[in-house]
Motif scaffolding. Structure first.
Motif, PDB file in Angstrom:
ATOM      1  N   ASN A  58       0.827  -1.204   0.000  1.00 34.46           N
ATOM      2  CA  ASN A  58       0.000   0.000   0.000  1.00 34.46           C
ATOM      3  C   ASN A  58       0.866   1.261   0.000  1.00 34.46           C
ATOM      4  O   ASN A  58       0.567   2.242   0.682  1.00 34.46           O
ATOM      5  N   ASP A  59       1.944   1.218  -0.788  1.00 32.51           N
ATOM      6  CA  ASP A  59       2.866   2.348  -0.904  1.00 32.51           C
ATOM      7  C   ASP A  59       2.355   3.295  -1.995  1.00 32.51           C
ATOM      8  O   ASP A  59       2.814   3.265  -3.129  1.00 32.51           O
ATOM      9  N   SER A  60       1.399   4.123  -1.633  1.00 34.16           N
ATOM     10  CA  SER A  60       0.761   5.014  -2.606  1.00 34.16           C
ATOM     11  C   SER A  60       1.750   5.966  -3.252  1.00 34.16           C
ATOM     12  O   SER A  60       1.700   6.196  -4.461  1.00 34.16           O
ATOM     13  N   ALA A  61       2.653   6.516  -2.472  1.00 37.90           N
ATOM     14  CA  ALA A  61       3.629   7.456  -3.027  1.00 37.90           C
ATOM     15  C   ALA A  61       4.529   6.761  -4.041  1.00 37.90           C
ATOM     16  O   ALA A  61       4.811   7.300  -5.116  1.00 37.90           O
ATOM     17  N   GLY A  62       4.954   5.557  -3.727  1.00 35.35           N
ATOM     18  CA  GLY A  62       5.796   4.802  -4.655  1.00 35.35           C
ATOM     19  C   GLY A  62       5.056   4.437  -5.924  1.00 35.35           C
ATOM     20  O   GLY A  62       5.591   4.542  -7.033  1.00 35.35           O
ATOM     21  N   MET A  63       3.805   4.013  -5.777  1.00 39.46           N
ATOM     22  CA  MET A  63       3.010   3.654  -6.951  1.00 39.46           C
ATOM     23  C   MET A  63       2.725   4.879  -7.808  1.00 39.46           C
ATOM     24  O   MET A  63       2.768   4.804  -9.036  1.00 39.46           O
ATOM     25  N   ASP A  64       2.457   6.011  -7.184  1.00 37.55           N
ATOM     26  CA  ASP A  64       2.243   7.251  -7.943  1.00 37.55           C
ATOM     27  C   ASP A  64       3.502   7.639  -8.713  1.00 37.55           C
ATOM     28  O   ASP A  64       3.435   8.081  -9.858  1.00 37.55           O
ATOM     29  N   ARG A  65       4.666   7.455  -8.088  1.00 35.87           N
ATOM     30  CA  ARG A  65       5.940   7.775  -8.742  1.00 35.87           C
ATOM     31  C   ARG A  65       6.148   6.880  -9.962  1.00 35.87           C
ATOM     32  O   ARG A  65       6.544   7.342 -11.032  1.00 35.87           O
ATOM     33  N   ILE A  66       5.889   5.598  -9.797  1.00 33.30           N
ATOM     34  CA  ILE A  66       6.040   4.645 -10.904  1.00 33.30           C
ATOM     35  C   ILE A  66       5.074   4.988 -12.033  1.00 33.30           C
ATOM     36  O   ILE A  66       5.443   4.980 -13.214  1.00 33.30           O
ATOM     37  N   TYR A  67       3.848   5.295 -11.679  1.00 32.33           N
ATOM     38  CA  TYR A  67       2.832   5.666 -12.668  1.00 32.33           C
ATOM     39  C   TYR A  67       3.234   6.934 -13.418  1.00 32.33           C
ATOM     40  O   TYR A  67       3.124   7.011 -14.646  1.00 32.33           O
ATOM     41  N   THR A  69       6.255   8.109 -13.875  1.00 29.43           N
ATOM     42  CA  THR A  69       7.407   7.798 -14.730  1.00 29.43           C
ATOM     43  C   THR A  69       6.939   7.189 -16.049  1.00 29.43           C
ATOM     44  O   THR A  69       7.399   7.573 -17.128  1.00 29.43           O
ATOM     45  N   PHE A  70       5.997   6.236 -15.970  1.00 27.99           N
ATOM     46  CA  PHE A  70       5.464   5.633 -17.187  1.00 27.99           C
ATOM     47  C   PHE A  70       4.756   6.679 -18.038  1.00 27.99           C
ATOM     48  O   PHE A  70       4.953   6.742 -19.253  1.00 27.99           O
ATOM     49  N   ASN A  71       3.919   7.495 -17.421  1.00 29.12           N
ATOM     50  CA  ASN A  71       3.176   8.510 -18.175  1.00 29.12           C
ATOM     51  C   ASN A  71       4.099   9.524 -18.833  1.00 29.12           C
ATOM     52  O   ASN A  71       3.836   9.959 -19.956  1.00 29.12           O
ATOM     53  N   THR A  72       5.176   9.890 -18.178  1.00 29.08           N
ATOM     54  CA  THR A  72       6.136  10.817 -18.782  1.00 29.08           C
ATOM     55  C   THR A  72       6.756  10.202 -20.030  1.00 29.08           C
ATOM     56  O   THR A  72       6.846  10.845 -21.082  1.00 29.08           O
ATOM     57  N   ALA A  73       7.171   8.941 -19.931  1.00 27.97           N
ATOM     58  CA  ALA A  73       7.732   8.249 -21.102  1.00 27.97           C
ATOM     59  C   ALA A  73       6.693   8.131 -22.205  1.00 27.97           C
ATOM     60  O   ALA A  73       6.999   8.328 -23.385  1.00 27.97           O
ATOM     61  N   TRP A  74       5.460   7.838 -21.829  1.00 26.18           N
ATOM     62  CA  TRP A  74       4.375   7.709 -22.808  1.00 26.18           C
ATOM     63  C   TRP A  74       4.150   9.031 -23.529  1.00 26.18           C
ATOM     64  O   TRP A  74       4.024   9.079 -24.751  1.00 26.18           O
ATOM     65  N   GLN A  75       4.068  10.125 -22.782  1.00 24.41           N
ATOM     66  CA  GLN A  75       3.815  11.437 -23.373  1.00 24.41           C
ATOM     67  C   GLN A  75       4.946  11.845 -24.312  1.00 24.41           C
ATOM     68  O   GLN A  75       4.693  12.409 -25.382  1.00 24.41           O
ATOM     69  N   LYS A  76       6.184  11.552 -23.933  1.00 23.60           N
ATOM     70  CA  LYS A  76       7.322  11.860 -24.812  1.00 23.60           C
ATOM     71  C   LYS A  76       7.217  11.064 -26.111  1.00 23.60           C
ATOM     72  O   LYS A  76       7.461  11.591 -27.193  1.00 23.60           O
ATOM     73  N   ARG A  77       6.848   9.786 -26.009  1.00 20.06           N
ATOM     74  CA  ARG A  77       6.724   8.930 -27.198  1.00 20.06           C
ATOM     75  C   ARG A  77       5.613   9.433 -28.107  1.00 20.06           C
ATOM     76  O   ARG A  77       5.762   9.496 -29.315  1.00 20.06           O
ATOM     77  N   MET A  78       4.488   9.798 -27.528  1.00 21.31           N
ATOM     78  CA  MET A  78       3.362  10.280 -28.326  1.00 21.31           C
ATOM     79  C   MET A  78       3.679  11.640 -28.960  1.00 21.31           C
ATOM     80  O   MET A  78       3.293  11.894 -30.096  1.00 21.31           O
ATOM     81  N   ALA A  79       4.396  12.498 -28.252  1.00 19.91           N
ATOM     82  CA  ALA A  79       4.786  13.791 -28.812  1.00 19.91           C
ATOM     83  C   ALA A  79       5.718  13.587 -30.002  1.00 19.91           C
ATOM     84  O   ALA A  79       5.581  14.261 -31.032  1.00 19.91           O
ATOM     85  N   LEU A  80       6.644  12.651 -29.883  1.00 20.95           N
ATOM     86  CA  LEU A  80       7.560  12.358 -30.984  1.00 20.95           C
ATOM     87  C   LEU A  80       6.800  11.770 -32.170  1.00 20.95           C
ATOM     88  O   LEU A  80       7.024  12.162 -33.317  1.00 20.95           O
ATOM     89  N   ALA A  81       5.873  10.860 -31.903  1.00 20.41           N
ATOM     90  CA  ALA A  81       5.089  10.253 -32.983  1.00 20.41           C
ATOM     91  C   ALA A  81       4.264  11.315 -33.701  1.00 20.41           C
ATOM     92  O   ALA A  81       4.160  11.315 -34.931  1.00 20.41           O
ATOM     93  N   TRP A  82       3.669  12.225 -32.949  1.00 24.13           N
ATOM     94  CA  TRP A  82       2.867  13.295 -33.542  1.00 24.13           C
ATOM     95  C   TRP A  82       3.741  14.209 -34.404  1.00 24.13           C
ATOM     96  O   TRP A  82       3.360  14.593 -35.505  1.00 24.13           O
ATOM     97  N   LYS A  83       4.929  14.510 -33.911  1.00 25.21           N
ATOM     98  CA  LYS A  83       5.854  15.377 -34.658  1.00 25.21           C
ATOM     99  C   LYS A  83       6.256  14.710 -35.982  1.00 25.21           C
ATOM    100  O   LYS A  83       6.281  15.361 -37.030  1.00 25.21           O
ATOM    101  N   ILE A  84       6.530  13.427 -35.940  1.00 32.26           N
ATOM    102  CA  ILE A  84       6.901  12.685 -37.155  1.00 32.26           C
ATOM    103  C   ILE A  84       5.733  12.645 -38.121  1.00 32.26           C
ATOM    104  O   ILE A  84       5.891  12.868 -39.325  1.00 32.26           O
ATOM    105  N   LEU A  85       4.544  12.389 -37.600  1.00 34.25           N
ATOM    106  CA  LEU A  85       3.354  12.341 -38.434  1.00 34.25           C
ATOM    107  C   LEU A  85       3.092  13.686 -39.122  1.00 34.25           C
ATOM    108  O   LEU A  85       2.769  13.731 -40.302  1.00 34.25           O
ATOM    109  N   MET A  86       3.249  14.760 -38.401  1.00 29.29           N
ATOM    110  CA  MET A  86       2.983  16.082 -38.950  1.00 29.29           C
ATOM    111  C   MET A  86       4.047  16.529 -39.968  1.00 29.29           C
ATOM    112  O   MET A  86       3.766  17.363 -40.819  1.00 29.29           O
TER     113      MET A  86
END
Length: 88
Positions: A58-67, A69-86
């Motif tokens: 029940n380590d909420s702070a740790g789980m939020d940190r992990i989540y 981190t994933f979302n940051t990587a996801w957003q960077k990937r989607m921003a790059l994909a959008w830039k390539i597409l455009m």
């Protein structure tokens, strides 16, 4: 402040949905996945592993940190994909 237990399940579901939809799109469009998509999939696997490790504690702070981190990587990937597409 108590954290609602469903929030953790929602975070796992959100990350899973993002990855699932990306790969469904790649398969439907018959696009080969690149090393960046493979890296994102590995990052997702690490997210699930680390998140599930902390869930019984029940380590909420740790789980939020992990989540986040994933979302940051996801957003960077989607921003790059959008830039390539455009640029095409």
């Amino acid at each position: 402040m108590a954290v609602h237990p469903w929030r953790h399940i929602e975070q796992i579901f959100d990350a899973s949905s993002k990855v699932e939809n990306l790969f469904k799109t790649l398969l439907q469009d018959e696009i080969e996945s690149t090393s960046k998509e493979t890296a994102l999939l590995l990052q997702y696997a690490e997210f699930v592993r680390d998140y599930l490790h902390l869930l019984p504690q029940n380590d909420s702070a740790g789980m939020d940190r992990i989540y986040q981190t994933f979302n940051t990587a996801w957003q960077k990937r989607m921003a790059l994909a959008w830039k390539i597409l455009m640029s095409q």
